[in-house]
Scaffold this motif. Structure first.
Motif, PDB file in Angstrom:
ATOM      1  N   PRO A  42       0.823  -1.218   0.000  1.00  0.00           N
ATOM      2  CA  PRO A  42       0.000   0.000   0.000  1.00  0.00           C
ATOM      3  C   PRO A  42       0.855   1.266   0.000  1.00  0.00           C
ATOM      4  CG  PRO A  42      -0.237  -1.202   2.085  1.00  0.00           C
ATOM      5  CD  PRO A  42       0.662  -2.004   1.218  1.00  0.00           C
ATOM      6  N   TYR A  43       0.251   2.345  -0.491  1.00  0.00           N
ATOM      7  CA  TYR A  43       0.921   3.640  -0.558  1.00  0.00           C
ATOM      8  C   TYR A  43       1.508   4.044   0.794  1.00  0.00           C
ATOM      9  CZ  TYR A  43       1.562   8.676  -0.801  1.00  0.00           C
ATOM     10  OH  TYR A  43       2.098   9.932  -0.713  1.00  0.00           O
ATOM     11  N   GLY A  44       0.747   3.913   1.858  1.00  0.00           N
ATOM     12  CA  GLY A  44       1.193   4.340   3.185  1.00  0.00           C
ATOM     13  C   GLY A  44       2.454   3.633   3.653  1.00  0.00           C
ATOM     14  N   MET A  45       2.569   2.350   3.373  1.00  0.00           N
ATOM     15  CA  MET A  45       3.751   1.596   3.770  1.00  0.00           C
ATOM     16  C   MET A  45       4.975   2.063   2.972  1.00  0.00           C
ATOM     17  SD  MET A  45       4.427  -2.515   3.502  1.00  0.00           S
ATOM     18  CE  MET A  45       3.458  -3.027   4.902  1.00  0.00           C
ATOM     19  N   ALA A  46       4.795   2.269   1.670  1.00  0.00           N
ATOM     20  CA  ALA A  46       5.901   2.746   0.832  1.00  0.00           C
ATOM     21  C   ALA A  46       6.308   4.159   1.226  1.00  0.00           C
ATOM     22  CB  ALA A  46       5.496   2.694  -0.637  1.00  0.00           C
ATOM     23  N   ALA A  47       5.325   5.020   1.488  1.00  0.00           N
ATOM     24  CA  ALA A  47       5.609   6.404   1.870  1.00  0.00           C
ATOM     25  C   ALA A  47       6.381   6.463   3.186  1.00  0.00           C
ATOM     26  CB  ALA A  47       4.309   7.205   1.969  1.00  0.00           C
ATOM     27  N   ALA A  48       6.021   5.626   4.147  1.00  0.00           N
ATOM     28  CA  ALA A  48       6.730   5.600   5.427  1.00  0.00           C
ATOM     29  C   ALA A  48       8.171   5.141   5.240  1.00  0.00           C
ATOM     30  CB  ALA A  48       5.998   4.678   6.401  1.00  0.00           C
ATOM     31  N   PHE A  49       8.391   4.179   4.360  1.00  0.00           N
ATOM     32  CA  PHE A  49       9.749   3.700   4.084  1.00  0.00           C
ATOM     33  C   PHE A  49      10.584   4.809   3.444  1.00  0.00           C
ATOM     34  CE2 PHE A  49      13.056   1.459   1.810  1.00  0.00           C
ATOM     35  CZ  PHE A  49      13.446   0.472   2.697  1.00  0.00           C
ATOM     36  N   VAL A  50       9.996   5.520   2.484  1.00  0.00           N
ATOM     37  CA  VAL A  50      10.703   6.626   1.829  1.00  0.00           C
ATOM     38  C   VAL A  50      11.055   7.712   2.840  1.00  0.00           C
ATOM     39  CG1 VAL A  50      10.398   8.529   0.170  1.00  0.00           C
ATOM     40  CG2 VAL A  50       9.827   6.184  -0.493  1.00  0.00           C
ATOM     41  N   ARG A  51      10.106   8.065   3.706  1.00  0.00           N
ATOM     42  CA  ARG A  51      10.380   9.082   4.737  1.00  0.00           C
ATOM     43  C   ARG A  51      11.547   8.672   5.628  1.00  0.00           C
ATOM     44  NH1 ARG A  51       4.922   8.783   5.682  1.00  0.00           N
ATOM     45  NH2 ARG A  51       3.779  10.209   4.378  1.00  0.00           N
ATOM     46  N   ALA A  52      11.644   7.400   5.918  1.00  0.00           N
ATOM     47  CA  ALA A  52      12.670   6.917   6.841  1.00  0.00           C
ATOM     48  C   ALA A  52      14.042   6.729   6.189  1.00  0.00           C
ATOM     49  CB  ALA A  52      12.224   5.587   7.455  1.00  0.00           C
ATOM     50  N   TYR A  53      14.087   6.363   4.898  1.00  0.00           N
ATOM     51  CA  TYR A  53      15.363   5.934   4.329  1.00  0.00           C
ATOM     52  C   TYR A  53      15.849   6.646   3.073  1.00  0.00           C
ATOM     53  CZ  TYR A  53      14.711   2.065   7.539  1.00  0.00           C
ATOM     54  OH  TYR A  53      14.519   1.317   8.658  1.00  0.00           O
ATOM     55  N   HIS A  54      15.033   7.438   2.397  1.00  0.00           N
ATOM     56  CA  HIS A  54      15.507   8.040   1.139  1.00  0.00           C
ATOM     57  C   HIS A  54      16.597   9.055   1.438  1.00  0.00           C
ATOM     58  CE1 HIS A  54      15.522   9.709  -2.899  1.00  0.00           C
ATOM     59  NE2 HIS A  54      14.775   8.680  -3.268  1.00  0.00           N
ATOM     60  N   ARG A  55      17.689   9.011   0.668  1.00  0.00           N
ATOM     61  CA  ARG A  55      18.855   9.813   1.029  1.00  0.00           C
ATOM     62  C   ARG A  55      18.767  11.286   0.664  1.00  0.00           C
ATOM     63  NH1 ARG A  55      21.718   6.550  -3.182  1.00  0.00           N
ATOM     64  NH2 ARG A  55      21.689   7.868  -5.025  1.00  0.00           N
ATOM     65  N   HIS A  56      18.012  11.658  -0.370  1.00  0.00           N
ATOM     66  CA  HIS A  56      17.948  13.083  -0.706  1.00  0.00           C
ATOM     67  C   HIS A  56      16.548  13.606  -0.999  1.00  0.00           C
ATOM     68  CE1 HIS A  56      17.467  12.275  -5.000  1.00  0.00           C
ATOM     69  NE2 HIS A  56      18.433  11.405  -4.899  1.00  0.00           N
ATOM     70  N   GLN A  57      15.545  12.767  -0.985  1.00  0.00           N
ATOM     71  CA  GLN A  57      14.177  13.216  -1.258  1.00  0.00           C
ATOM     72  C   GLN A  57      13.205  12.457  -0.345  1.00  0.00           C
ATOM     73  OE1 GLN A  57      12.542  15.590  -2.104  1.00  0.00           O
ATOM     74  NE2 GLN A  57      12.186  15.620  -4.281  1.00  0.00           N
ATOM     75  N   PRO A  58      13.186  12.788   0.943  1.00  0.00           N
ATOM     76  CA  PRO A  58      12.368  12.006   1.880  1.00  0.00           C
ATOM     77  C   PRO A  58      10.862  12.232   1.783  1.00  0.00           C
ATOM     78  CG  PRO A  58      13.427  13.806   3.017  1.00  0.00           C
ATOM     79  CD  PRO A  58      13.958  13.818   1.612  1.00  0.00           C
ATOM     80  N   ARG A  59      10.443  13.216   1.004  1.00  0.00           N
ATOM     81  CA  ARG A  59       9.002  13.456   0.870  1.00  0.00           C
ATOM     82  C   ARG A  59       8.423  12.524  -0.192  1.00  0.00           C
ATOM     83  NH1 ARG A  59       7.112  18.875  -1.482  1.00  0.00           N
ATOM     84  NH2 ARG A  59       5.215  18.075  -2.336  1.00  0.00           N
ATOM     85  N   PRO A  60       7.447  11.693   0.154  1.00  0.00           N
ATOM     86  CA  PRO A  60       6.874  10.782  -0.841  1.00  0.00           C
ATOM     87  C   PRO A  60       6.052  11.542  -1.882  1.00  0.00           C
ATOM     88  CG  PRO A  60       5.713  10.590   1.233  1.00  0.00           C
ATOM     89  CD  PRO A  60       6.846  11.529   1.467  1.00  0.00           C
ATOM     90  N   PRO A  61       5.849  10.927  -3.048  1.00  0.00           N
ATOM     91  CA  PRO A  61       5.040  11.581  -4.081  1.00  0.00           C
ATOM     92  C   PRO A  61       3.586  11.709  -3.644  1.00  0.00           C
ATOM     93  CG  PRO A  61       5.576   9.352  -4.729  1.00  0.00           C
ATOM     94  CD  PRO A  61       6.335   9.627  -3.467  1.00  0.00           C
ATOM     95  N   ASN A  62       2.860  12.557  -4.334  1.00  0.00           N
ATOM     96  CA  ASN A  62       1.452  12.820  -4.053  1.00  0.00           C
ATOM     97  C   ASN A  62       0.632  11.539  -4.192  1.00  0.00           C
ATOM     98  OD1 ASN A  62      -1.298  13.603  -4.342  1.00  0.00           O
ATOM     99  ND2 ASN A  62      -0.615  15.652  -4.847  1.00  0.00           N
ATOM    100  N   ALA A  63      -0.204  11.269  -3.226  1.00  0.00           N
ATOM    101  CA  ALA A  63      -1.018  10.048  -3.236  1.00  0.00           C
ATOM    102  C   ALA A  63      -2.013  10.035  -4.399  1.00  0.00           C
ATOM    103  CB  ALA A  63      -1.766   9.904  -1.915  1.00  0.00           C
ATOM    104  N   ARG A  64      -2.453  11.209  -4.856  1.00  0.00           N
ATOM    105  CA  ARG A  64      -3.426  11.246  -5.961  1.00  0.00           C
ATOM    106  C   ARG A  64      -2.816  10.764  -7.271  1.00  0.00           C
ATOM    107  NH1 ARG A  64      -5.246  17.251  -5.313  1.00  0.00           N
ATOM    108  NH2 ARG A  64      -3.066  17.256  -4.851  1.00  0.00           N
TER     109      ARG A  64
END
Length: 162
Positions: free
Chosen positions: A6-28
């Motif tokens: 699900p989007y929420g699980m992927a978004a939480a992973f990106v927030r926690a681990y992405h090295r230069h762009q921690p903001r996940p893409p727009n859910a829409r």
């Protein structure tokens, strides 16, 4: 093991681990997300969305807006290849992504993707439409596309084109 997540699980992973762009893409704009698991532990995600550029948003073209791993071996290239397979299964005709000019794109090359063009660095904040400036290196980006053997555009670019 690769699974749709699900989007929420992927978004939480990106927030926690992405090295230069921690903001996940727009859910829409989100189409689907893939998760790479090592046993029960999530070690990487790929988030596929509609293109950010309105000029590329034809309905037949999607892009990997975020790809993030915790360093597992071959995780990035596995996610790129799996995202392209899933996108084609869902009717997508072209799948692309961007890398920073400082990134070599080794995982994309390993998955068979080709660099198509490079974009110039831009400031997205304008007086007509105020935007918060993203914290990214001020350099150009390289746009890559998944392989499509029937498409004449998909040839390796010359050094002058990149």
């Amino acid at each position: 093991m690769l699974l749709l997540i699900p989007y929420g699980m992927a978004a939480a992973f990106v927030r926690a681990y992405h090295r230069h762009q921690p903001r996940p893409p727009n859910a829409r704009a989100h189409k689907f997300s893939l998760g790479l698991f090592d046993g029960c532990q999530l070690v990487g995600v790929a988030m596929v969305c509609r293109p950010a550029s309105r000029h590329l948003d034809t309905g037949e073209r999607w892009e990997i807006a975020r790809l993030c791993t915790r360093g597992a071996r071959n995780a990035c290239s596995r996610l790129y290849a799996a995202a392209w397979r899933e996108a084609r299964r869902r009717g997508c005709q072209a799948l692309g992504t961007y890398t920073l000019s400082t990134e070599p794109g080794s995982s994309l090359k390993a998955a068979g993707w080709l660099p198509v063009h490079r974009t110039r660095a831009r400031q997205w904040d304008t007086p007509a439409r105020r935007r918060k400036q993203q914290v990214l290196p001020a350099s150009y980006r390289v746009y890559w596309e998944a392989p499509c053997l029937s498409d004449a555009r998909m040839r390796p670019p010359s050094k002058n084109e990149l």
